[in-house]
Design a protein around this motif. Structure first.
Motif, short mmCIF file in Angstrom:
data_model
loop_
_atom_site.label_atom_id
_atom_site.label_comp_id
_atom_site.label_asym_id
_atom_site.label_seq_id
_atom_site.Cartn_x
_atom_site.Cartn_y
_atom_site.Cartn_z
N CYS A 1 58.27 -9.67 35.76
CA CYS A 1 56.96 -9.90 36.35
C CYS A 1 56.67 -8.77 37.33
CB CYS A 1 56.88 -11.25 37.06
SG CYS A 1 57.80 -11.32 38.61
N THR A 2 55.43 -8.68 37.71
CA THR A 2 55.01 -7.75 38.75
C THR A 2 54.44 -8.57 39.89
OG1 THR A 2 54.49 -6.07 37.09
CG2 THR A 2 53.46 -5.82 39.25
N LYS A 3 54.83 -8.23 41.10
CA LYS A 3 54.31 -8.93 42.27
C LYS A 3 53.90 -7.89 43.31
CE LYS A 3 55.21 -12.75 45.44
NZ LYS A 3 53.86 -13.28 45.33
N GLU A 4 52.64 -7.95 43.68
CA GLU A 4 52.13 -7.07 44.72
C GLU A 4 52.83 -7.40 46.04
OE1 GLU A 4 49.95 -4.58 44.22
OE2 GLU A 4 49.70 -5.07 42.10
N SER A 5 52.68 -6.51 47.00
CA SER A 5 53.24 -6.72 48.33
C SER A 5 52.83 -8.10 48.86
CB SER A 5 52.73 -5.62 49.26
OG SER A 5 53.20 -5.82 50.56
N PHE A 6 53.75 -8.76 49.57
CA PHE A 6 53.46 -10.09 50.09
C PHE A 6 54.17 -10.28 51.43
CE2 PHE A 6 57.23 -10.43 47.50
CZ PHE A 6 58.04 -11.39 48.10
N VAL A 7 53.72 -11.29 52.16
CA VAL A 7 54.23 -11.57 53.50
C VAL A 7 55.11 -12.82 53.47
CG1 VAL A 7 53.51 -12.40 55.78
CG2 VAL A 7 52.33 -10.47 54.73
N LEU B 1 50.26 -21.48 58.27
CA LEU B 1 50.16 -20.08 57.86
C LEU B 1 50.52 -19.88 56.38
CD1 LEU B 1 52.02 -18.51 60.92
CD2 LEU B 1 49.53 -18.71 60.59
N ALA B 2 51.14 -20.89 55.79
CA ALA B 2 51.68 -20.78 54.43
C ALA B 2 50.59 -20.74 53.37
CB ALA B 2 52.62 -21.95 54.16
N LYS B 3 50.82 -19.90 52.36
CA LYS B 3 49.92 -19.87 51.19
C LYS B 3 50.14 -21.15 50.39
CE LYS B 3 49.15 -15.03 50.08
NZ LYS B 3 49.36 -14.00 49.05
N ARG B 4 49.02 -21.70 49.91
CA ARG B 4 49.08 -22.94 49.15
C ARG B 4 48.17 -22.84 47.92
NH1 ARG B 4 51.45 -27.00 52.26
NH2 ARG B 4 51.79 -26.40 54.42
N ASP B 5 48.46 -23.67 46.92
CA ASP B 5 47.60 -23.71 45.74
C ASP B 5 46.42 -24.65 46.01
OD1 ASP B 5 48.47 -26.36 45.37
OD2 ASP B 5 49.84 -25.85 43.74
N ASP B 6 45.59 -24.86 44.99
CA ASP B 6 44.40 -25.69 45.13
C ASP B 6 44.70 -27.14 45.51
OD1 ASP B 6 42.94 -23.47 44.46
OD2 ASP B 6 42.69 -24.04 42.35
N LYS B 7 45.92 -27.58 45.20
CA LYS B 7 46.31 -28.96 45.51
C LYS B 7 47.01 -29.08 46.86
CE LYS B 7 46.99 -29.85 40.61
NZ LYS B 7 48.00 -30.05 39.57
N TYR C 1 49.80 -15.76 54.34
CA TYR C 1 48.67 -14.84 54.19
C TYR C 1 48.95 -13.55 54.96
CZ TYR C 1 46.32 -18.70 52.00
OH TYR C 1 46.00 -19.71 51.14
N ASN C 2 48.44 -12.45 54.45
CA ASN C 2 48.72 -11.13 55.03
C ASN C 2 48.40 -11.05 56.52
OD1 ASN C 2 49.53 -10.39 52.51
ND2 ASN C 2 47.77 -9.12 52.07
N GLU C 3 47.31 -11.68 56.93
CA GLU C 3 46.88 -11.56 58.33
C GLU C 3 47.64 -12.49 59.27
OE1 GLU C 3 44.42 -14.55 56.15
OE2 GLU C 3 44.95 -12.48 55.74
N ALA C 4 48.50 -13.32 58.74
CA ALA C 4 49.26 -14.28 59.56
C ALA C 4 50.14 -13.56 60.58
CB ALA C 4 50.11 -15.18 58.68
N LYS C 5 50.22 -14.12 61.75
CA LYS C 5 51.09 -13.60 62.80
C LYS C 5 52.24 -14.58 63.00
CE LYS C 5 47.51 -11.07 65.34
NZ LYS C 5 47.44 -10.07 64.37
#
Length: 153
Positions: A6-12, A44-50, A85-89
């Protein structure tokens, strides 16, 4: 062993950081710390639609924080955390890593031989690691994977 790409772009990832210098069992202690204080970073966590978490990572890096492989595959840094999310501190007591984008070979981590088996596969197929290996826990399936970066994006 089923090997996938797989390919995964930069992530936090925001998590609890430790190193192999912290001694035996340090990864388990990091996860215990991260899990027991998860409420501090849950928003701060990324979540899906659910509303389900998208990724729980055991990110790894060399000691310089350059995301190079661990020294001799045995010494380096570990971040037990959640994809954010990228902007998360990062709150106090937590650390934020921005993991570079890579093409990965990944496999389900079923036993203690997974890492060495994939390293052997890479050698046999003339594939070099482009960075440190990461652990990934899929919240949806509950399965654990190891991600082996083979090409920088």
């Amino acid at each position: 062993m089923k090997i996938e790409k797989c390919t995964k772009e930069s992530f936090v990832v925001i998590g609890k950081e430790g190193s192999t210098n912290d001694g035996t069992g340090f990864i388990q202690k990091l996860w215990e710390d991260a899990n027991s204080h998860f409420n501090e970073v849950a928003h701060l966590a990324k979540r899906d639609d659910k509303g389900n978490l998208l990724g729980v990572w055991g990110a790894m890096s060399d000691f310089s924080h350059s995301f190079k492989p661990w020294v001799n595959g045995r010494q380096g840094l570990y971040l037990a955390g959640v994809e954010c999310y990228n902007e998360a501190k990062a709150p106090r007591g937590w650390v934020k890593w921005v993991v570079p984008g890579y093409e990965y070979i990944y496999v389900e981590n079923k036993d203690s031989n997974t890492f060495s088996s994939v390293i052997q596969y890479l050698k046999e197929n003339n594939i070099s690691l482009a960075g440190a290996v990461h652990d990934f826990n899929c919240p949806e399936s509950g399965k654990e994977y190891m991600f082996f970066p083979i090409r920088s994006l």
